[in-house]
Design a protein around this motif. Structure first.
Motif, short mmCIF file in Angstrom:
data_model
loop_
_atom_site.label_atom_id
_atom_site.label_comp_id
_atom_site.label_asym_id
_atom_site.label_seq_id
_atom_site.Cartn_x
_atom_site.Cartn_y
_atom_site.Cartn_z
N VAL A 18 0.85 -1.27 -0.11
CA VAL A 18 0.05 -0.03 0.02
C VAL A 18 0.92 1.35 -0.07
CG1 VAL A 18 -1.79 1.23 1.47
CG2 VAL A 18 -1.77 -1.29 1.15
N THR A 19 0.61 2.34 -0.84
CA THR A 19 1.20 3.62 -0.92
C THR A 19 -0.14 4.63 -0.51
OG1 THR A 19 2.91 2.66 -2.56
CG2 THR A 19 2.53 5.11 -2.16
N ASP A 20 0.51 5.47 0.47
CA ASP A 20 -0.52 6.29 0.87
C ASP A 20 0.28 7.42 1.81
OD1 ASP A 20 -2.79 7.64 2.77
OD2 ASP A 20 -3.88 6.36 1.07
N ASP A 21 -0.46 8.64 1.93
CA ASP A 21 0.18 9.94 2.47
C ASP A 21 -0.13 9.67 3.91
OD1 ASP A 21 0.62 11.16 0.29
OD2 ASP A 21 -1.06 12.29 0.33
N PHE A 22 -0.78 8.56 4.34
CA PHE A 22 -0.96 8.28 5.60
C PHE A 22 -0.92 6.76 5.91
CE2 PHE A 22 -3.38 12.22 5.14
CZ PHE A 22 -2.85 13.07 5.84
N PRO A 23 0.36 6.32 5.88
CA PRO A 23 0.57 4.85 5.85
C PRO A 23 -0.21 4.02 6.78
CG PRO A 23 2.46 5.96 5.68
CD PRO A 23 1.36 6.86 6.14
N ALA A 24 -0.19 4.50 8.16
CA ALA A 24 -1.08 3.69 9.16
C ALA A 24 -2.50 3.41 8.97
CB ALA A 24 -0.55 4.26 10.57
N ASP A 25 -2.95 4.57 8.44
CA ASP A 25 -4.48 4.58 8.29
C ASP A 25 -4.78 3.84 6.92
OD1 ASP A 25 -4.88 6.45 10.19
OD2 ASP A 25 -4.73 8.13 9.00
N ALA A 26 -3.99 3.82 6.19
CA ALA A 26 -4.15 3.00 4.86
C ALA A 26 -4.01 1.41 5.24
CB ALA A 26 -3.19 3.23 3.77
N ILE A 27 -3.05 1.15 5.95
CA ILE A 27 -2.94 -0.32 6.38
C ILE A 27 -3.87 -0.70 7.49
CG2 ILE A 27 -1.35 -1.61 7.73
CD1 ILE A 27 0.97 -0.05 7.18
N LEU A 28 -4.48 -0.03 8.18
CA LEU A 28 -5.64 -0.61 8.89
C LEU A 28 -7.01 -0.52 8.26
CD1 LEU A 28 -4.66 1.85 12.17
CD2 LEU A 28 -4.58 -0.69 12.07
N SER A 29 -6.76 0.38 7.33
CA SER A 29 -8.38 0.42 6.39
C SER A 29 -8.37 -1.05 5.39
CB SER A 29 -8.34 1.65 5.54
OG SER A 29 -9.44 1.59 4.87
N LEU A 30 -7.26 -1.16 4.74
CA LEU A 30 -7.06 -2.33 4.02
C LEU A 30 -7.18 -3.68 4.80
CD1 LEU A 30 -6.41 -3.38 1.10
CD2 LEU A 30 -4.04 -3.46 1.70
N ALA A 31 -6.70 -3.70 5.92
CA ALA A 31 -6.82 -5.12 6.78
C ALA A 31 -8.26 -5.14 7.11
CB ALA A 31 -5.93 -4.80 8.15
N LYS A 32 -8.95 -4.22 7.26
CA LYS A 32 -10.31 -4.25 7.71
C LYS A 32 -11.10 -4.62 6.65
CE LYS A 32 -14.10 -1.82 9.99
NZ LYS A 32 -14.61 -0.40 10.40
N ARG A 33 -10.99 -4.00 5.45
CA ARG A 33 -11.67 -4.53 4.21
C ARG A 33 -11.36 -5.81 3.78
NH1 ARG A 33 -9.66 0.49 2.18
NH2 ARG A 33 -8.51 -0.74 0.54
#
Length: 73
Positions: A18-33
């Motif tokens: 995942v590449t994002d300006d807010f890596p932690a948020d992106a990781i948590l969101s992807l893990a949930k989805r």
């Protein structure tokens, strides 16, 4: 490489980058989805005194994750 090792061991594994300006948020969101049951992250890999601390993004994921997080040093 990790997917191959997991397959050899008979363990289901899917890696995602995942590449994002807010890596932690992106990781948590992807893990949930994706309904993940584990998040695996590397620490920042520093040595000495600074190596005792985790990276800020890893710390954020550890703080906010509702599933286990495995951190590799």
């Amino acid at each position: 490489m990790i997917e191959r090792a997991a397959k050899t061991a008979g363990v289901p594994c899917e890696t995602v980058s995942v590449t994002d300006d807010f890596p932690a948020d992106a990781i948590l969101s992807l893990a949930k989805r994706r309904k993940c049951d584990l998040i695996f992250m590397a620490s920042h890999g520093r040595r000495g005194l600074s190596g005792l601390l985790l990276g800020s993004e890893t710390q954020k994921v550890l703080t906010h994750a509702r599933i286990p997080v495995l951190v590799h040093r």
